[in-house]
Write a protein that holds these residues in place. Sequence first.
Motif, short mmCIF file in Angstrom:
data_model
loop_
_atom_site.label_atom_id
_atom_site.label_comp_id
_atom_site.label_asym_id
_atom_site.label_seq_id
_atom_site.Cartn_x
_atom_site.Cartn_y
_atom_site.Cartn_z
N ALA A 86 0.67 -11.17 -11.84
CA ALA A 86 1.82 -11.06 -12.74
C ALA A 86 2.10 -9.60 -13.11
N ASP A 87 1.04 -8.80 -13.22
CA ASP A 87 1.20 -7.41 -13.62
C ASP A 87 -0.04 -6.61 -13.21
N LEU A 88 0.00 -5.31 -13.51
CA LEU A 88 -1.10 -4.44 -13.13
C LEU A 88 -2.40 -4.86 -13.81
N ASP A 89 -2.34 -5.28 -15.07
CA ASP A 89 -3.56 -5.69 -15.77
C ASP A 89 -4.27 -6.82 -15.03
N GLU A 90 -3.50 -7.80 -14.57
CA GLU A 90 -4.10 -8.91 -13.82
C GLU A 90 -4.67 -8.42 -12.49
N ALA A 91 -3.95 -7.54 -11.81
CA ALA A 91 -4.44 -6.99 -10.54
C ALA A 91 -5.73 -6.20 -10.76
N LEU A 92 -5.79 -5.44 -11.84
CA LEU A 92 -7.00 -4.67 -12.15
C LEU A 92 -8.17 -5.60 -12.47
N ARG A 93 -7.90 -6.73 -13.10
CA ARG A 93 -8.97 -7.70 -13.38
C ARG A 93 -9.58 -8.18 -12.07
N TRP A 94 -8.72 -8.53 -11.09
CA TRP A 94 -9.24 -8.95 -9.78
C TRP A 94 -9.95 -7.79 -9.08
N GLY A 95 -9.43 -6.59 -9.23
CA GLY A 95 -10.09 -5.42 -8.64
C GLY A 95 -11.48 -5.21 -9.21
N ARG A 96 -11.62 -5.40 -10.54
CA ARG A 96 -12.95 -5.28 -11.15
C ARG A 96 -13.90 -6.33 -10.61
N GLU A 97 -13.41 -7.57 -10.45
CA GLU A 97 -14.26 -8.63 -9.90
C GLU A 97 -14.72 -8.27 -8.48
N LEU A 98 -13.81 -7.73 -7.69
CA LEU A 98 -14.15 -7.35 -6.32
C LEU A 98 -15.12 -6.16 -6.31
N ALA A 99 -14.94 -5.22 -7.22
CA ALA A 99 -15.85 -4.06 -7.32
C ALA A 99 -17.26 -4.53 -7.68
N ARG A 100 -17.35 -5.49 -8.61
CA ARG A 100 -18.67 -6.02 -8.96
C ARG A 100 -19.32 -6.71 -7.77
N ALA A 101 -18.52 -7.48 -7.04
CA ALA A 101 -19.06 -8.25 -5.91
C ALA A 101 -19.49 -7.34 -4.77
N THR A 102 -18.69 -6.34 -4.45
CA THR A 102 -18.99 -5.48 -3.30
C THR A 102 -19.92 -4.34 -3.66
N THR A 103 -19.97 -3.98 -4.93
CA THR A 103 -20.64 -2.77 -5.44
C THR A 103 -20.06 -1.51 -4.81
N LEU A 104 -18.79 -1.58 -4.39
CA LEU A 104 -18.09 -0.46 -3.75
C LEU A 104 -16.84 -0.10 -4.54
N PRO A 105 -16.30 1.10 -4.34
CA PRO A 105 -15.05 1.48 -5.00
C PRO A 105 -13.88 0.63 -4.48
N ILE A 106 -13.02 0.24 -5.39
CA ILE A 106 -11.83 -0.55 -5.07
C ILE A 106 -10.61 0.20 -5.58
N GLU A 107 -9.65 0.42 -4.71
CA GLU A 107 -8.37 1.02 -5.11
C GLU A 107 -7.36 -0.11 -5.25
N VAL A 108 -6.71 -0.18 -6.41
CA VAL A 108 -5.68 -1.20 -6.67
C VAL A 108 -4.33 -0.49 -6.61
N ARG A 109 -3.46 -1.00 -5.74
CA ARG A 109 -2.19 -0.32 -5.50
C ARG A 109 -1.07 -1.33 -5.36
N PRO A 110 0.02 -1.16 -6.13
CA PRO A 110 1.13 -2.12 -6.02
C PRO A 110 1.98 -1.85 -4.78
N PHE A 111 2.54 -2.92 -4.24
CA PHE A 111 3.55 -2.78 -3.20
C PHE A 111 4.86 -2.40 -3.89
N HIS A 112 5.78 -1.80 -3.14
CA HIS A 112 7.11 -1.53 -3.69
C HIS A 112 7.69 -2.84 -4.20
N ASP A 113 8.58 -2.71 -5.19
CA ASP A 113 9.22 -3.93 -5.72
C ASP A 113 9.80 -4.74 -4.59
N GLU A 114 9.66 -6.02 -4.70
CA GLU A 114 10.19 -6.94 -3.71
C GLU A 114 11.02 -7.99 -4.41
#
Length: 117
Positions: A86-114
Amino acid sequence: MKHYLLSVYQSAGDPPPPEVLDPVMRDVDAVNDEMRAAGAWVFAGGLHPPSTATVLRSQGSGVLTTDGPFAEGEEPLGGLAVIRAADLDEALRWGRELARATTLPIEVRPFHDEPES
């Protein structure tokens, strides 16, 4: 809902041994399952090493083809996920979950408006 790219960056070199990698992959699968259940998951996948890359570059009226990665780096792109959020905050939440799972850096980046579908 917007789409976001979650880029996974990993150290160059050989993958960790199975006793290290297997639990990480189980955690990554669990996060992917959570994203699917929440309707956020669009696509995810790991990549072969940068040495398997082929780079295509426009040159004059042709296209130059070279082996190897476009850019050398200590932490090349190792995998990715495309999600709906829905928004960047939600995307960052998933990014944090993925960072915890992988123990690797995760870059969160939006696509151009669609356009909304």
